[in-house]
Design a protein around this motif. Structure first.
Motif, PDB file in Angstrom:
ATOM      1  N   LEU A  40       0.810  -1.219   0.000  1.00  0.00           N
ATOM      2  CA  LEU A  40       0.000   0.000   0.000  1.00  0.00           C
ATOM      3  C   LEU A  40       0.844   1.271   0.000  1.00  0.00           C
ATOM      4  N   ASN A  41       1.959   1.258   0.711  1.00  0.00           N
ATOM      5  CA  ASN A  41       2.902   2.383   0.746  1.00  0.00           C
ATOM      6  C   ASN A  41       4.301   1.811   0.609  1.00  0.00           C
ATOM      7  N   TYR A  42       5.119   2.519  -0.142  1.00  0.00           N
ATOM      8  CA  TYR A  42       6.531   2.147  -0.291  1.00  0.00           C
ATOM      9  C   TYR A  42       7.260   3.452  -0.535  1.00  0.00           C
ATOM     10  N   HIS A  54      15.393   6.303   5.276  1.00  0.00           N
ATOM     11  CA  HIS A  54      14.250   5.663   5.921  1.00  0.00           C
ATOM     12  C   HIS A  54      13.335   5.131   4.833  1.00  0.00           C
ATOM     13  N   VAL A  55      12.832   3.923   5.050  1.00  0.00           N
ATOM     14  CA  VAL A  55      11.865   3.345   4.125  1.00  0.00           C
ATOM     15  C   VAL A  55      10.609   3.016   4.924  1.00  0.00           C
ATOM     16  N   LEU A  56       9.487   3.600   4.528  1.00  0.00           N
ATOM     17  CA  LEU A  56       8.187   3.298   5.104  1.00  0.00           C
ATOM     18  C   LEU A  56       7.508   2.303   4.171  1.00  0.00           C
ATOM     19  N   GLU A  57       7.186   1.130   4.710  1.00  0.00           N
ATOM     20  CA  GLU A  57       6.534   0.093   3.922  1.00  0.00           C
ATOM     21  C   GLU A  57       5.261  -0.325   4.655  1.00  0.00           C
ATOM     22  N   ARG A  58       4.125  -0.291   3.947  1.00  0.00           N
ATOM     23  CA  ARG A  58       2.845  -0.684   4.540  1.00  0.00           C
ATOM     24  C   ARG A  58       2.167  -1.672   3.604  1.00  0.00           C
ATOM     25  N   PHE A  59       1.646  -2.735   4.209  1.00  0.00           N
ATOM     26  CA  PHE A  59       1.069  -3.833   3.449  1.00  0.00           C
ATOM     27  C   PHE A  59      -0.363  -4.099   3.882  1.00  0.00           C
ATOM     28  N   GLU A  60      -1.135  -4.594   2.949  1.00  0.00           N
ATOM     29  CA  GLU A  60      -2.534  -4.914   3.193  1.00  0.00           C
ATOM     30  C   GLU A  60      -2.693  -5.912   4.340  1.00  0.00           C
ATOM     31  N   ASN A  61      -1.774  -6.866   4.431  1.00  0.00           N
ATOM     32  CA  ASN A  61      -1.830  -7.899   5.472  1.00  0.00           C
ATOM     33  C   ASN A  61      -0.473  -8.598   5.540  1.00  0.00           C
ATOM     34  N   SER A  62      -0.368  -9.572   6.423  1.00  0.00           N
ATOM     35  CA  SER A  62       0.895 -10.290   6.596  1.00  0.00           C
ATOM     36  C   SER A  62       1.294 -11.062   5.352  1.00  0.00           C
ATOM     37  N   GLU A  63       0.328 -11.595   4.624  1.00  0.00           N
ATOM     38  CA  GLU A  63       0.655 -12.342   3.401  1.00  0.00           C
ATOM     39  C   GLU A  63       1.328 -11.426   2.375  1.00  0.00           C
ATOM     40  N   ALA A  64       0.841 -10.215   2.243  1.00  0.00           N
ATOM     41  CA  ALA A  64       1.457  -9.263   1.313  1.00  0.00           C
ATOM     42  C   ALA A  64       2.861  -8.881   1.779  1.00  0.00           C
ATOM     43  N   ALA A  65       3.044  -8.730   3.084  1.00  0.00           N
ATOM     44  CA  ALA A  65       4.373  -8.424   3.623  1.00  0.00           C
ATOM     45  C   ALA A  65       5.343  -9.566   3.342  1.00  0.00           C
TER      46      ALA A  65
END
Length: 119
Positions: A40-42, A54-65
């Motif tokens: 969702l965010n990178y 700094h890298v901000l990484e946001r994922f829909e869920n654990s599977e996406a991560a």
């Protein structure tokens, strides 16, 4: 609260490696945007003196991560560590045990949610 998983990764850019770092960053952003709909965010940021990233990484869920981490390992990990030295990682949201175990290798510190909201 959402099932999102996200982190902020702090990295030191190795001396003399900024140009290689910048090219790799661009390649990683393009690949993640094209191949990972659950990311969702990178977002990458760098200090004014070009020594800290700094890298901000946001994922829909654990599977996406986990999918992102798998792609990173296969495509980028070696080159990433040639130009960057990991310093700290803070992990937020609701990561699965698999995400926690994987990120424990880089010293991720979990910051469990205690309040707030996400839109």
């Amino acid at each position: 609260m959402t099932g999102h998983v996200y982190w902020i990764y702090e990295l030191e850019i190795k001396a003399g490696a900024y140009d290689k770092f910048a090219a790799l960053k661009d390649e990683m952003i393009a690949a993640t945007k094209a191949d990972e709909p659950g990311t969702l965010n990178y977002e990458w940021s760098v200090s004014e003196d070009r020594t800290i990233c700094h890298v901000l990484e946001r994922f829909e869920n654990s599977e996406a991560a986990l999918a992102h981490m798998g792609n990173f390992g296969k495509k980028f990990a070696g080159r990433f560590l040639e130009v960057l030295t990991p310093k700290a990682m803070r992990l937020y949201g609701h990561p699965s045990d698999a995400v926690m175990n994987t990120l424990a290798r880089v010293g991720a510190v979990r910051m469990p949610p205690i309040g707030g909201f996400s839109r």
